[in-house]
Structure formats: structure tokens, C-alpha cells
Design a protein around this motif. Structure first.
Motif, short mmCIF file in Angstrom:
data_model
loop_
_atom_site.label_atom_id
_atom_site.label_comp_id
_atom_site.label_asym_id
_atom_site.label_seq_id
_atom_site.Cartn_x
_atom_site.Cartn_y
_atom_site.Cartn_z
N ASN A 119 1.64 -24.33 -3.33
CA ASN A 119 1.02 -23.14 -3.93
C ASN A 119 -0.50 -23.26 -4.06
N ILE A 120 -1.08 -24.23 -3.40
CA ILE A 120 -2.51 -24.49 -3.55
C ILE A 120 -3.37 -23.27 -3.19
N SER A 133 -15.76 -24.39 -3.18
CA SER A 133 -15.27 -24.57 -1.82
C SER A 133 -13.80 -25.00 -1.87
N PHE A 134 -13.08 -24.73 -0.79
CA PHE A 134 -11.68 -25.14 -0.75
C PHE A 134 -11.57 -26.66 -0.80
N ALA A 135 -12.47 -27.36 -0.13
CA ALA A 135 -12.42 -28.82 -0.12
C ALA A 135 -12.56 -29.39 -1.54
N GLY A 136 -13.51 -28.88 -2.30
CA GLY A 136 -13.70 -29.34 -3.67
C GLY A 136 -12.51 -29.00 -4.56
N PHE A 137 -12.01 -27.77 -4.41
CA PHE A 137 -10.86 -27.36 -5.19
C PHE A 137 -9.64 -28.21 -4.84
N LYS A 138 -9.44 -28.47 -3.55
CA LYS A 138 -8.28 -29.25 -3.10
C LYS A 138 -8.30 -30.64 -3.72
N ARG A 139 -9.47 -31.28 -3.77
CA ARG A 139 -9.57 -32.61 -4.40
C ARG A 139 -9.12 -32.55 -5.86
N ARG A 140 -9.64 -31.56 -6.59
CA ARG A 140 -9.27 -31.42 -8.01
C ARG A 140 -7.79 -31.11 -8.19
N PHE A 141 -7.29 -30.17 -7.39
CA PHE A 141 -5.89 -29.75 -7.51
C PHE A 141 -4.95 -30.91 -7.20
N LEU A 142 -5.22 -31.65 -6.12
CA LEU A 142 -4.36 -32.77 -5.76
C LEU A 142 -4.38 -33.84 -6.84
N LEU A 174 -0.84 -34.67 -8.30
CA LEU A 174 -0.27 -35.96 -7.92
C LEU A 174 -0.51 -37.08 -8.92
N HIS A 175 -1.57 -36.93 -9.72
CA HIS A 175 -1.92 -37.98 -10.69
C HIS A 175 -2.24 -37.33 -12.04
N PRO A 176 -1.23 -36.79 -12.71
CA PRO A 176 -1.49 -36.10 -13.98
C PRO A 176 -2.11 -37.02 -15.02
N GLN A 177 -2.90 -36.42 -15.88
CA GLN A 177 -3.53 -37.16 -16.97
C GLN A 177 -2.46 -37.57 -17.98
N ALA A 178 -2.69 -38.67 -18.67
CA ALA A 178 -1.73 -39.15 -19.66
C ALA A 178 -1.64 -38.22 -20.86
N ASP A 179 -2.72 -37.48 -21.15
CA ASP A 179 -2.73 -36.64 -22.34
C ASP A 179 -2.62 -35.15 -22.01
N ALA A 180 -1.99 -34.82 -20.86
CA ALA A 180 -1.92 -33.41 -20.47
C ALA A 180 -0.72 -33.15 -19.57
#
Length: 143
Positions: free
Chosen positions: A23-24, A49-58, A62-68
Motif C-alpha cells: 500500500n506504499i 520525493s518517493f525515494a525519501g518517503f519509501k525509506r521512511r515508510f519501509l 519493517l522495523h517498528p519503533q519499540a514505543d509505537a
């Protein structure tokens, strides 16, 4: 240590699922919608940019924060992705957290999906995560 949540949380109106990579492009469209960002963000709108957004979204997916916990909101009736929801700033020691949500699809706004999502988030925070205090942010706009 943070409690593990069920894979899908929900009620008879909405299901909350973890962020799905497939759903990215929908998330990217929402992220670059100036009107949605005006009503849903504390930051001034800036096209990403899509590249910047993709880095953040992934990173979130894929690596959720411990407090969220980051969720997608899906309408039960047809499975459509209609928004996002969060439980963050989880403080397990003091048993507090913050919740937020956005019904991003205009066709789903004003139909009670936000309230249904709020019910799920509160149930999750109090019953599953065992929080004692839950806060939320709300924006107010003068006309």
C-alpha cells in the motif's frame, strides 16, 4: 517490555492492520496531499520525493519503533484502505501513551469511521497494552 498486539485489531466497522508495503503508493499519495497534510500535520506541507518517503515508510513497516504501533485503517465492508492510526509515545513504566488517526480517503470522511477507529485504539491501549492514561491531539482551526 512492550506487549505484542494481535495481527488485526478491529470492530464491525474497521480493521487496523500493520503497515503493508503493497500500500506504499496510497500512503505516498496521502503524504503529498497538501489539504490532508494541513488537517493532519503539525509541520508545514512540503512535497516529499518517493525515494525519501519509501525509506521512511519501509523503516516504519519493517522495523517498528519499540514505543509505537503504526496501523492502516481498513473498512470492514469492502477491505478498502481508508486511513492511518497510531499508538505512540508508549511509556510502559508510567503506563501512558498517545493515540492519533486520520481518515485520509475523502469518500470515507464524515461516515463514523474515525469514531470506530478511536474505539479500537482506546480498547487496544487500555485492554491490551494495559495503559492507565491515553492522550490524543486534536487540531482546531479558526475560520
Amino acid at each position: 517490555m512492550q506487549a505484542r498486539l494481535a495481527a488485526v485489531l478491529g470492530n464491525d466497522r474497521v480493521h487496523l492492520t500493520p503497515l503493508r508495503i503493497e500500500n506504499i503508493y496510497t500512503h505516498y499519495r496521502w503524504n503529498n496531499d497538501p489539504e490532508l497534510c494541513y488537517f493532519d500535520s503539525e509541520q508545514p506541507f512540503e512535497k516529499e520525493s518517493f525515494a525519501g518517503f519509501k525509506r521512511r515508510f519501509l523503516q516504519l513497516a519493517l522495523h517498528p519503533q519499540a514505543d509505537a504501533h503504526d496501523f492502516e485503517i481498513h473498512r470492514v465492508a469492502d477491505g478498502a484502505l481508508i486511513g492511518v492510526a497510531y499508538i505512540d509515545r508508549i511509556d510502559s513504566f508510567h503506563r501512558r501513551c498517545r493515540i492519533s488517526l486520520a481518515i485520509a480517503e475523502q469518500s470515507a470522511q464524515g461516515l463514523g469511521y474515525g469514531r470506530a477507529t478511536l474505539d479500537v485504539l482506546l480498547r487496544c491501549a487500555f485492554d491490551e497494552l494495559k495503559m492507565h492514561r491515553v492522550t490524543a491531539e486534536a487540531f482546531s482551526f479558526a475560520h
